[in-house]
Scaffold this active site. Structure first.
Site, PDB file in Angstrom:
ATOM      1  CD  GLU A 179      -2.748   1.188   2.486  1.00  0.00           C
ATOM      2  OE1 GLU A 179      -2.746   0.237   3.289  1.00  0.00           O
ATOM      3  OE2 GLU A 179      -3.425   2.223   2.633  1.00  0.00           O
ATOM      4  NE  ARG A 204       2.575  -8.272  10.137  1.00  0.00           N
ATOM      5  CZ  ARG A 204       2.526  -7.129   9.443  1.00  0.00           C
ATOM      6  NH1 ARG A 204       3.422  -6.181   9.636  1.00  0.00           N
ATOM      7  NH2 ARG A 204       1.581  -6.913   8.561  1.00  0.00           N
ATOM      8  CE  LYS A 211       2.920   0.190   4.947  1.00  0.00           C
ATOM      9  NZ  LYS A 211       2.401   0.052   3.580  1.00  0.00           N
TER      10      LYS A 211
HETATM   11  P1  ATP Z   1       1.824  -1.775   7.999  1.00  0.00           P
HETATM   12  O1  ATP Z   1       1.074  -2.553   9.020  1.00  0.00           O
HETATM   13  O2  ATP Z   1       3.140  -1.297   8.467  1.00  0.00           O
HETATM   14  O3  ATP Z   1       1.036  -0.715   7.329  1.00  0.00           O
HETATM   15  P2  ATP Z   1       1.245  -3.501   5.873  1.00  0.00           P
HETATM   16  O4  ATP Z   1       1.331  -4.948   5.992  1.00  0.00           O
HETATM   17  O5  ATP Z   1      -0.120  -2.927   5.903  1.00  0.00           O
HETATM   18  O6  ATP Z   1       2.204  -2.842   6.919  1.00  0.00           O
HETATM   19  P3  ATP Z   1       1.594  -3.282   3.087  1.00  0.00           P
HETATM   20  O7  ATP Z   1       2.087  -2.172   2.259  1.00  0.00           O
HETATM   21  O8  ATP Z   1       0.169  -3.663   2.953  1.00  0.00           O
HETATM   22  O9  ATP Z   1       1.949  -2.961   4.590  1.00  0.00           O
HETATM   23  O10 ATP Z   1       2.518  -4.548   2.874  1.00  0.00           O
HETATM   24  C1  ATP Z   1       2.848  -5.053   1.623  1.00  0.00           C
HETATM   25  C2  ATP Z   1       3.207  -6.486   1.764  1.00  0.00           C
HETATM   26  O11 ATP Z   1       4.294  -6.644   2.650  1.00  0.00           O
HETATM   27  C3  ATP Z   1       2.054  -7.292   2.322  1.00  0.00           C
HETATM   28  O12 ATP Z   1       1.926  -8.457   1.537  1.00  0.00           O
HETATM   29  C4  ATP Z   1       2.464  -7.603   3.717  1.00  0.00           C
HETATM   30  O13 ATP Z   1       1.982  -8.833   4.090  1.00  0.00           O
HETATM   31  C5  ATP Z   1       3.993  -7.601   3.640  1.00  0.00           C
HETATM   32  N1  ATP Z   1       4.563  -7.193   4.911  1.00  0.00           N
HETATM   33  C6  ATP Z   1       4.345  -6.052   5.582  1.00  0.00           C
HETATM   34  N2  ATP Z   1       5.010  -6.047   6.750  1.00  0.00           N
HETATM   35  C7  ATP Z   1       5.671  -7.225   6.828  1.00  0.00           C
HETATM   36  C8  ATP Z   1       6.533  -7.826   7.790  1.00  0.00           C
HETATM   37  N3  ATP Z   1       6.844  -7.222   8.936  1.00  0.00           N
HETATM   38  N4  ATP Z   1       7.039  -9.059   7.517  1.00  0.00           N
HETATM   39  C9  ATP Z   1       6.729  -9.668   6.372  1.00  0.00           C
HETATM   40  N5  ATP Z   1       5.924  -9.160   5.426  1.00  0.00           N
HETATM   41  C10 ATP Z   1       5.399  -7.958   5.641  1.00  0.00           C
HETATM   42 MG    MG Z   2      -1.526  -3.680   4.411  1.00  0.00          MG
END
Ligand code: ATP
Ligand code: MG
Length: 558
Positions: A34, A259, A269
């Site tokens: 995102e 994760r 984020k």
């Molecule tokens: P945040 O909670 O920080 O906003 P998010 O998961 O919503 O993180 P996205 O931009 O949606 O952020 O993540 C893109 C991809 O990266 C998704 O497929 C998510 O599962 C993966 N991802 C995000 N954070 C992690 C992590 N700590 N470890 C492994 N994969 C991750």
């Molecule tokens: Mg997300």
């Protein structure tokens, strides 16, 4: 690229099994960020996994921006995400997609569900929807708008799209089961009204699809075969399955993995954005941040980050990786690559009394003992030099073997010196030392075989250049910064000493041509890389890592 061909984990096992049953099965994954922030090391794990699967199994990996929320997304983030993925060494080819490209298609899908009696327009407020939803132990309550006719729903949904209603006054919901034990199945919201401009679609839309309604269908539209998600989406899988089954479209297989969590940092984020916006750090690429851009600026290499992701593996159970392990991997990488040089962070002036006034010499120094091909270089030596303040003590305790009055030490690649006098100001602060040198020890060894117990780094005063060094420590003082007492929040756990700037370092002249991104080992001080803040007047270094490997210590104590 890396040695991942033989890698195995539960996801690769599933894919191998699927390939055994269906030799023609295509492997198509995607990385779906995102664009509401910069990527962090957790994302690197997901990138290495998704692009790595495509590489290992001759498949493809798409880059898809999940840009369904116009209030938080910006094209700055899109650009940074692309830069970071490329820098990590992965290539999505022509396959750069945006969920916002599917808004029309998703709208058609929604109309299809309405026609099937599987979606309805609901006038309850967000708060009421929350109340009606029930809890984990009590079933939800059906909305009074749940039984609107398909015709009425179609008309209202069209009017929502046409901008007839204010924000928050109506939503479109899936009609599933308000008493489902899975709360995600209790008539989830598919569309909300948001009169906001979107970074790509501008003002074309005033209704925006939710993530849950968008994600699975986007995967389906792109013919993704394996939707790799983090564990928190396990409970959403029945909903994604339901949507796909109702629509009768291609069904990707969703597989969840744990994760990445790291000690002494946060990976959300939202929190990282807060650190940037409230100036707790200088920017998203502040070298203390767990972001990929921060790590790049800190001097971490893409190979080292990929290696880290490969070593931590992919598992089904949540765990937290020790920051010391990441740093260990970084050091191993730097140790092989970094040129050794000499620089003094806190200079103490030494005058070598018996060294001829206007003499200069060039001494030979080894560039990298780990890499014989790296060769040698010349470093200048003269009567006045600088050593590290910490390397001298006037009244040393018994375990201190470095320079002190009457004590002989080695200057790296140069000579043995002995301290004979200390010059102080009226307050007793040491201004400079007087030493003598032994010309027969040139290169660093005494012909008579006498030993010294310490070897110090140094620079020649007349030849060295000035530099600024930025020394970093952990961003948070607590292993888990989210663990707070009472009304504290994660920012109360920030480490007040995470950055120390030393602006009067003296470094050897071979570094005058150092360029941003170059990495060095400053002997005895750590690994440093040149920061983009460097100007023609001043070289700025970030300390990437100290030489002390805490992980090696942890490992031997286990
Ligand atoms: P945040 O909670 O920080 O906003 P998010 O998961 O919503 O993180 P996205 O931009 O949606 O952020 O993540 C893109 C991809 O990266 C998704 O497929 C998510 O599962 C993966 N991802 C995000 N954070 C992690 C992590 N700590 N470890 C492994 N994969 C991750
Ligand atoms: Mg997300």
């Amino acid at each position: 690229m890396d040695d991942i061909k033989e890698k195995t984990d539960f996801i690769r096992d599933i894919i191998r099994q699927d390939l055994q049953e269906d030799h023609g099965k295509k492997i198509h994954t995607r990385f779906p960020p995102e664009p509401n922030g910069y990527l962090h090391i957790g994302h690197a794990k997901s990138i290495c996994l998704n692009f790595g699967l495509a590489q290992d199994f001759n498949g493809k990996c798409n880059l898809r921006f999940d840009d369904t929320n116009p209030t938080k997304e910006e094209s700055e983030y899109v650009d940074s995400i692309k830069t970071d993925i490329c820098w990590l060494g992965f290539d999505w080819g022509q396959r750069e997609y945006y969920a916002s490209d599917y808004f029309e298609k998703l709208y058609e899908f929604a109309v299809l569900l309405i026609k099937k009696g599987k979606a309805y327009v609901c006038d309850l407020s967000a708060e009421e929807i929350r109340q009606y939803r029930g809890t984990l132990t009590t079933p939800g309550k059906e909305s009074p708008f749940r039984n609107r006719s398909a015709e009425e729903n179609l008309r209202l949904f069209k009017e929502m799209r046409d901008g007839k209603y204010p924000d928050g006054s109506k939503v479109l919901r899936a009609k599933i089961d308000m008493s489902s034990p899975n709360i995600n199945m209790r008539d989830p919201v598919m569309y909300r009204i948001l009169n906001k401009s979107h970074h790509r679609t501008g003002n074309k839309w005033c209704i925006y699809p939710t993530y849950d309604w968008t994600h699975g269908q986007s995967d389906s539209i792109e013919n993704i075969t394996y939707s790799i998600c983090t564990l928190e989406f396990e409970d959403h899988r029945p909903l994604y399955d339901w949507f796909i089954e109702q629509l009768g479209i291609h069904h990707p297989r969703q597989i969840e993995f744990a994760r990445l969590n790291l000690t002494y940092t946060v990976m959300s984020k939202r929190m990282l954005l807060e650190l940037v916006e409230k100036n707790y750090v200088s920017s998203w690429d502040d070298p203390r941040m767990p972001t990929i851009s921060g790590m790049r600026r800190r001097g971490y290499s893409p190979e080292a980050i990929r290696n880290f992701c490969s070593q931590i593996g992919v598992a089904k159970a949540d765990s937290t990786v020790d920051m010391a392990f990441l740093e260990h991997i970084i050091r191993e990488d730097l140790n092989k690559k970094a040129m050794r040089v000499m620089g003094v962070l806190n200079p103490l002036k030494i005058i070598i009394d018996n060294y001829p006034e206007d003499q200069e010499e060039e001494l030979t120094a080894i560039n990298n003992p780990e890499d014989p091909d790296a060769g040698t270089r010349k470093i200048p030596f003269s009567k006045i030099i600088y050593i590290e303040k910490d390397d001298f003590m006037e009244n040393p305790p018994s375990k201190f073997f470095r320079l002190s009055p009457g004590r002989e030490v080695r200057l790296r690649y140069a000579y043995f010196i002995k301290c004979i006098d200390i010059i102080k100001d009226k307050d007793g602060t040491i201004l400079e030392l007087h030493c003598t040198y032994d010309p027969s020890t040139k290169g660093g060894d005494a012909p008579d075989g006498r030993k010294v117990k310490a070897t110090l780094h140094w620079v020649s005063a007349g030849h060295c250049i000035q530099a600024e060094a930025r020394l970093y420590d952990k961003l948070f003082i607590k292993e888990n910064p989210l663990k707070t007492d009472g009304d504290c929040n994660f920012k109360d756990n920030l480490n007040p000493d995470s950055l120390r700037i030393i602006d009067s370092c003296k470094i050897e002249p071979s570094l005058s041509s150092a360029k941003p991104g170059n990495i060095y080992q400053f002997e005895r001080l750590g690994y440093f890389c040149v920061d983009p803040d460097t100007t023609n007047d001043k070289i700025v270094f970030n300390r990437t890592a100290t030489l002390k490997d805490e992980w090696a210590k942890i490992k031997t104590s286990i």
